[in-house]
Design a protein around this motif. Structure first.
Motif, PDB file in Angstrom:
ATOM      1  N   UNK A   1      -5.089  -5.378 -14.249  1.00 42.70           N
ATOM      2  CA  UNK A   1      -4.689  -4.224 -15.035  1.00 42.70           C
ATOM      3  C   UNK A   1      -5.811  -3.586 -15.835  1.00 42.70           C
ATOM      4  N   UNK A   2      -7.007  -4.158 -15.786  1.00 42.63           N
ATOM      5  CA  UNK A   2      -8.143  -3.627 -16.527  1.00 42.63           C
ATOM      6  C   UNK A   2      -8.941  -2.645 -15.673  1.00 42.63           C
ATOM      7  N   UNK A   3      -9.719  -1.806 -16.344  1.00 42.35           N
ATOM      8  CA  UNK A   3     -10.569  -0.834 -15.668  1.00 42.35           C
ATOM      9  C   UNK A   3     -11.998  -0.986 -16.171  1.00 42.35           C
ATOM     10  N   UNK A   4     -12.945  -0.982 -15.240  1.00 43.47           N
ATOM     11  CA  UNK A   4     -14.349  -1.190 -15.600  1.00 43.47           C
ATOM     12  C   UNK A   4     -15.237  -0.156 -14.930  1.00 43.47           C
ATOM     13  N   UNK A   5     -16.346   0.135 -15.587  1.00 43.35           N
ATOM     14  CA  UNK A   5     -17.390   0.990 -15.033  1.00 43.35           C
ATOM     15  C   UNK A   5     -18.671   0.176 -14.965  1.00 43.35           C
ATOM     16  N   UNK A   6     -19.323   0.195 -13.798  1.00 46.60           N
ATOM     17  CA  UNK A   6     -20.594  -0.514 -13.625  1.00 46.60           C
ATOM     18  C   UNK A   6     -21.599   0.468 -13.052  1.00 46.60           C
ATOM     19  N   UNK A   7     -22.666   0.732 -13.788  1.00 42.53           N
ATOM     20  CA  UNK A   7     -23.701   1.640 -13.292  1.00 42.53           C
ATOM     21  C   UNK A   7     -24.779   0.841 -12.556  1.00 42.53           C
ATOM     22  N   UNK A   8     -25.502   1.534 -11.693  1.00 47.15           N
ATOM     23  CA  UNK A   8     -26.524   0.859 -10.902  1.00 47.15           C
ATOM     24  C   UNK A   8     -25.925  -0.215 -10.023  1.00 47.15           C
ATOM     25  N   UNK A   9     -24.790   0.092  -9.420  1.00 44.36           N
ATOM     26  CA  UNK A   9     -24.016  -0.916  -8.698  1.00 44.36           C
ATOM     27  C   UNK A   9     -24.282  -0.933  -7.198  1.00 44.36           C
ATOM     28  N   UNK A  10     -25.276  -0.192  -6.739  1.00 50.04           N
ATOM     29  CA  UNK A  10     -25.560  -0.145  -5.302  1.00 50.04           C
ATOM     30  C   UNK A  10     -26.094  -1.472  -4.778  1.00 50.04           C
ATOM     31  N   UNK A  11     -26.796  -2.227  -5.631  1.00 52.09           N
ATOM     32  CA  UNK A  11     -27.410  -3.471  -5.171  1.00 52.09           C
ATOM     33  C   UNK A  11     -27.653  -4.387  -6.360  1.00 52.09           C
ATOM     34  N   UNK A  12     -28.125  -5.585  -6.074  1.00 52.61           N
ATOM     35  CA  UNK A  12     -28.571  -6.503  -7.113  1.00 52.61           C
ATOM     36  C   UNK A  12     -27.505  -6.907  -8.102  1.00 52.61           C
ATOM     37  N   UNK A  13     -27.879  -6.934  -9.377  1.00 52.83           N
ATOM     38  CA  UNK A  13     -26.987  -7.400 -10.429  1.00 52.83           C
ATOM     39  C   UNK A  13     -25.752  -6.515 -10.548  1.00 52.83           C
ATOM     40  N   UNK A  14     -25.932  -5.203 -10.539  1.00 49.41           N
ATOM     41  CA  UNK A  14     -24.794  -4.307 -10.661  1.00 49.41           C
ATOM     42  C   UNK A  14     -23.776  -4.497  -9.561  1.00 49.41           C
ATOM     43  N   UNK A  15     -24.254  -4.685  -8.359  1.00 48.89           N
ATOM     44  CA  UNK A  15     -23.349  -4.901  -7.222  1.00 48.89           C
ATOM     45  C   UNK A  15     -22.571  -6.198  -7.396  1.00 48.89           C
ATOM     46  N   UNK A  16     -23.259  -7.240  -7.856  1.00 46.78           N
ATOM     47  CA  UNK A  16     -22.594  -8.533  -8.058  1.00 46.78           C
ATOM     48  C   UNK A  16     -21.562  -8.453  -9.182  1.00 46.78           C
ATOM     49  N   UNK A  17     -21.892  -7.725 -10.249  1.00 45.71           N
ATOM     50  CA  UNK A  17     -20.947  -7.571 -11.357  1.00 45.71           C
ATOM     51  C   UNK A  17     -19.708  -6.820 -10.901  1.00 45.71           C
ATOM     52  N   UNK A  18     -19.905  -5.732 -10.157  1.00 41.12           N
ATOM     53  CA  UNK A  18     -18.766  -4.950  -9.667  1.00 41.12           C
ATOM     54  C   UNK A  18     -17.853  -5.804  -8.790  1.00 41.12           C
ATOM     55  N   UNK A  19     -18.433  -6.605  -7.911  1.00 45.07           N
ATOM     56  CA  UNK A  19     -17.620  -7.459  -7.045  1.00 45.07           C
ATOM     57  C   UNK A  19     -16.874  -8.511  -7.857  1.00 45.07           C
ATOM     58  N   UNK A  20     -17.548  -9.109  -8.834  1.00 47.52           N
ATOM     59  CA  UNK A  20     -16.897 -10.119  -9.660  1.00 47.52           C
ATOM     60  C   UNK A  20     -15.716  -9.518 -10.421  1.00 47.52           C
ATOM     61  N   UNK A  21     -15.915  -8.349 -11.010  1.00 50.04           N
ATOM     62  CA  UNK A  21     -14.827  -7.700 -11.735  1.00 50.04           C
ATOM     63  C   UNK A  21     -13.658  -7.386 -10.804  1.00 50.04           C
ATOM     64  N   UNK A  22     -13.965  -6.866  -9.606  1.00 48.07           N
ATOM     65  CA  UNK A  22     -12.915  -6.551  -8.646  1.00 48.07           C
ATOM     66  C   UNK A  22     -12.187  -7.821  -8.203  1.00 48.07           C
ATOM     67  N   UNK A  23     -12.950  -8.884  -7.960  1.00 48.08           N
ATOM     68  CA  UNK A  23     -12.337 -10.160  -7.588  1.00 48.08           C
ATOM     69  C   UNK A  23     -11.430 -10.686  -8.691  1.00 48.08           C
TER      70      UNK A  23
ATOM     71  N   UNK B   1     -25.094 -13.305  -8.909  1.00 52.58           N
ATOM     72  CA  UNK B   1     -23.749 -13.791  -9.220  1.00 52.58           C
ATOM     73  C   UNK B   1     -23.716 -14.587 -10.524  1.00 52.58           C
ATOM     74  N   UNK B   2     -24.853 -15.198 -10.880  1.00 54.13           N
ATOM     75  CA  UNK B   2     -24.907 -15.960 -12.130  1.00 54.13           C
ATOM     76  C   UNK B   2     -24.929 -15.025 -13.335  1.00 54.13           C
ATOM     77  N   UNK B   3     -25.514 -13.858 -13.184  1.00 54.80           N
ATOM     78  CA  UNK B   3     -25.453 -12.840 -14.235  1.00 54.80           C
ATOM     79  C   UNK B   3     -24.041 -12.257 -14.300  1.00 54.80           C
ATOM     80  N   UNK B   4     -23.450 -12.045 -13.145  1.00 50.60           N
ATOM     81  CA  UNK B   4     -22.098 -11.488 -13.086  1.00 50.60           C
ATOM     82  C   UNK B   4     -21.087 -12.398 -13.767  1.00 50.60           C
ATOM     83  N   UNK B   5     -21.285 -13.708 -13.663  1.00 56.20           N
ATOM     84  CA  UNK B   5     -20.365 -14.649 -14.312  1.00 56.20           C
ATOM     85  C   UNK B   5     -20.384 -14.475 -15.823  1.00 56.20           C
ATOM     86  N   UNK B   6     -21.564 -14.243 -16.400  1.00 56.37           N
ATOM     87  CA  UNK B   6     -21.658 -14.010 -17.837  1.00 56.37           C
ATOM     88  C   UNK B   6     -21.030 -12.669 -18.202  1.00 56.37           C
TER      89      UNK B   6
END
Length: 250
Positions: free
Chosen positions: A6-28, A219-224
């Motif tokens: 039910x939450x909504x998030x915005x992740x910039x610079x999400x094409x690759x690297x840390x941003x991409x991992x954060x976006x996937x973690x949030x979606x998961x 993914x370790x940054x995304x976990x934090x």
């Protein structure tokens, strides 16, 4: 139940690297995630990887009009923002004698101004318990030759994080900074190329600087980021968290 249902998030610079991992973690974790980036094809691939809860919105964070469009898309979907991860950033090797005005403008335009604009444009959409996460860098604590512009742009972000935490506290909004150390991302691979080294050799040299003797994973940054975006970190604001394998800690 997922932690971000039910939450909504915005992740910039999400094409690759840390941003991409954060976006996937949030979606998961159940969030509706809006991903931004300048490279349309890579951004759409990242959104597809994240799953049906992810939306790609091409954007250059150094352009206010682009971010206005992102907010219009989110608002048009009837959404407000529970988490904002201002991750978009770039850097180049430019020593004092060689740094150009163009490199300065690009580095500070994306890293510092882009972070400012991202958070500023998000303000009307932030919920009363929103979490804002900024991305710093361990380079601000080191004198890494050729990284002066990049480090300075990231030092500004750490300072802004403290100020914004104070300014947004009355609204119940928290602001924290994640400071990654050596993380295995495409940006690091490009840096290796600039240094005339193979990615494997460069990773080995950087990893050897940490007590854990390895590179970190996005993914370790995304976990934090997931922790800081969630309710379990509800009494944490203005802080800086290092994901550096102990590089600056030991």
């Amino acid at each position: 139940m997922h932690p971000m249902d039910g939450k909504t998030a915005l992740v910039t610079g999400a094409s690759s690297g840390i941003g991409r991992a954060v976006a996937k973690r949030f979606a998961d974790d159940g969030a509706r995630v809006y991903l931004t980036g300048r490279r349309k094809d890579e951004l759409e691939a990242a959104a597809e990887e994240a799953g049906p809860g992810a939306v790609a919105v091409p954007c250059d964070v150094s352009r206010a009009a682009d971010l206005d469009h992102v907010m219009d898309v989110i608002r048009g979907d009837g959404r407000r923002l529970d988490a904002v991860v201002a991750n978009a950033g770039l850097g180049s090797l430019a020593g004092l004698a060689d740094a150009t005005e163009e490199e300065f403008d690009l580095t500070f335009g994306v890293n510092t101004k882009g972070t400012l604009l991202t958070v500023q444009k998000s303000l009307p959409l932030l919920t009363g318990t929103a979490s804002v996460i900024l991305l710093g860098s361990t380079t601000i604590y080191q004198g890494v030759e050729g990284m002066g512009l990049y480090a300075a742009s990231k030092a500004a972000i750490r300072s802004l994080g403290r100020t914004w935490a104070a300014e947004l506290a009355p609204r119940g909004i928290r602001v924290n900074v994640i400071t990654p150390g050596p993380i295995a991302t495409p940006a690091i691979a490009r840096l290796a190329e600039m240094n005339g080294q193979s990615t494997e050799a460069f990773h080995g040299a950087l990893g050897a600087q940490t007590p854990l003797n390895r590179m970190g994973r996005p993914e370790e940054v995304a976990a934090l980021a997931a922790f800081l975006a969630g309710p379990e970190s509800s009494f944490i604001t203005g802080a800086e968290y290092f994901v550096d394998g102990g590089q600056l800690q030991v």
